[in-house]
Design an enzyme around this catalytic site. Structure first.
Site, PDB file in Angstrom:
ATOM      1  N   GLY A  49      -7.763 -79.916   1.539  1.00 26.72           N
ATOM      2  CA  GLY A  49      -6.471 -79.464   2.057  1.00 26.72           C
ATOM      3  C   GLY A  49      -6.371 -77.978   1.844  1.00 26.72           C
ATOM      4  N   GLU A  50      -5.339 -77.562   1.157  1.00 26.99           N
ATOM      5  CA  GLU A  50      -5.127 -76.137   0.902  1.00 26.99           C
ATOM      6  C   GLU A  50      -4.740 -75.975  -0.570  1.00 26.99           C
ATOM      7  OE1 GLU A  50      -5.651 -73.263   2.529  1.00 26.99           O
ATOM      8  OE2 GLU A  50      -4.972 -72.567   0.581  1.00 26.99           O
ATOM      9  N   CYS A  81     -13.582 -80.079  -1.605  1.00 21.37           N
ATOM     10  CA  CYS A  81     -13.130 -78.825  -0.984  1.00 21.37           C
ATOM     11  C   CYS A  81     -11.944 -78.211  -1.746  1.00 21.37           C
ATOM     12  CB  CYS A  81     -12.839 -79.070   0.492  1.00 21.37           C
ATOM     13  SG  CYS A  81     -12.928 -77.549   1.449  1.00 21.37           S
ATOM     14  N   ARG A 110     -13.130 -69.037  -2.771  1.00 21.63           N
ATOM     15  CA  ARG A 110     -12.434 -69.696  -1.652  1.00 21.63           C
ATOM     16  C   ARG A 110     -12.925 -69.137  -0.323  1.00 21.63           C
ATOM     17  NH1 ARG A 110      -6.839 -68.565  -1.259  1.00 21.63           N
ATOM     18  NH2 ARG A 110      -6.686 -70.270   0.229  1.00 21.63           N
ATOM     19  N   ILE A 139     -15.263 -77.151   5.827  1.00 18.89           N
ATOM     20  CA  ILE A 139     -14.121 -76.617   6.581  1.00 18.89           C
ATOM     21  C   ILE A 139     -13.426 -75.562   5.716  1.00 18.89           C
ATOM     22  CG2 ILE A 139     -11.964 -77.153   7.778  1.00 18.89           C
ATOM     23  CD1 ILE A 139     -12.969 -80.128   7.858  1.00 18.89           C
ATOM     24  N   HIS A 180     -16.679 -82.531   2.649  1.00 17.52           N
ATOM     25  CA  HIS A 180     -15.727 -83.644   2.795  1.00 17.52           C
ATOM     26  C   HIS A 180     -16.424 -84.961   3.136  1.00 17.52           C
ATOM     27  CE1 HIS A 180     -12.061 -81.090   3.138  1.00 17.52           C
ATOM     28  NE2 HIS A 180     -12.869 -80.220   3.701  1.00 17.52           N
ATOM     29  N   GLU A 182     -15.326 -87.752   2.751  1.00  9.62           N
ATOM     30  CA  GLU A 182     -14.287 -88.680   3.222  1.00  9.62           C
ATOM     31  C   GLU A 182     -14.111 -88.637   4.736  1.00  9.62           C
ATOM     32  OE1 GLU A 182     -13.818 -85.879   1.591  1.00  9.62           O
ATOM     33  OE2 GLU A 182     -12.030 -84.817   2.270  1.00  9.62           O
TER      34      GLU A 182
HETATM   35  N1  GLN Z   1      -9.652 -73.143   2.194  1.00 10.80           N
HETATM   36  C1  GLN Z   1      -8.979 -74.198   1.507  1.00 10.80           C
HETATM   37  C2  GLN Z   1      -8.426 -73.729   0.174  1.00 10.80           C
HETATM   38  O1  GLN Z   1      -8.626 -72.640  -0.212  1.00 10.80           O
HETATM   39  C3  GLN Z   1      -9.865 -75.404   1.304  1.00 10.80           C
HETATM   40  C4  GLN Z   1     -10.201 -76.014   2.638  1.00 10.80           C
HETATM   41  C5  GLN Z   1     -10.417 -77.500   2.624  1.00 10.80           C
HETATM   42  O2  GLN Z   1     -10.051 -78.221   1.703  1.00 10.80           O
HETATM   43  N2  GLN Z   1     -10.944 -77.994   3.712  1.00 10.80           N
HETATM   44  O3  GLN Z   1      -7.788 -74.486  -0.484  1.00 10.80           O
END
Ligand code: GLN
Length: 202
Positions: A49-50, A81, A110, A139, A180, A182
């Site tokens: 995610g983020e 990730c 990151r 990603i 990922h 998943e």
């Molecule tokens: N760029 C995202 C972050 O810094 C990570 C991306 C992802 O989980 N696909 O959290």
């Protein structure tokens, strides 16, 4: 033996995909976002995610300290990730107010693979995963810039400009991947984690 309960941190990110993978690994997958729910799980998955958003929400939902505490007590966890970032002791190119749970003695960068290759896919050999290489989907992924002596490097990129970069690591009960699994339907990384959880529980 009783069924193991593996929480998926459900603040933000691809929670559903991890729950689906766990359901196929014969454990109970459960979305968790409250402090009392963190106390009731045998292990935790932190999704992609983020990480900056996840960090903020972990504080807002008051699960930041409970998760840190359980990790310090040895609860197994797996981060993909953004989840890898959340398990890192140090983050490069993070936001100044970004916090991680920590636990793995590594520095991650990151969005490390750069703008041109925002997303890419590559085969990665993972120590402990039998058979053909894992089809890794990256990603806006982090890579592991450096590790301390306690960290086992399980996988590296083997082709292209990022060749040699560390993208799968383990320290004790903590597992993290830049990519990922998943999203692929290949359950081997989740099974590796569930085996770690079973070992811990027995
Ligand atoms: N760029 C995202 C972050 O810094 C990570 C991306 C992802 O989980 N696909 O959290």
């Amino acid at each position: 033996m009783r069924d193991l309960v593996v929480g998926v941190l459900a603040l933000q990110g691809d929670v559903r995909e991890h729950l689906a993978a766990l359901a196929e690994c014969d454990v109970i997958g459960r979305p968790v976002r409250r402090p009392e729910e963190i106390a009731e799980i045998d292990a935790l998955v932190i999704p992609g995610g983020e990480s900056t958003t996840m960090s903020k929400l972990a504080l807002a939902f008051e699960v930041y300290e409970p998760v840190r505490r359980r990790l310090a007590e040895g609860m197994p966890a797996y981060g993909s990730c953004a989840g890898m970032i959340m398990l890192a002791d140090e983050v490069l190119d993070g936001r100044p107010d970004q916090k991680t749970f920590g636990g793995i003695g590594m520095t991650v960068r990151r969005n490390a693979f750069g703008r041109q290759v925002d997303s890419f896919e590559a085969p990665v050999d993972i120590a402990g995963v039998e058979g053909e290489p894992v089809h890794a989907i990256f990603i806006r992924a982090p890579w592991v810039e450096s590790v301390t002596g306690d960290v086992e490097v399980l996988g590296r990129v083997t082709a292209g400009p990022a060749t040699g970069r560390m993208v799968a690591v383990r320290q004790g009960n903590l597992l993290a991947t830049s990519f990922h699994p998943e999203l692929t339907g290949d359950l081997r990384v989740h099974r590796l984690f569930v085996d770690m959880v079973r070992d811990q529980a027995s």
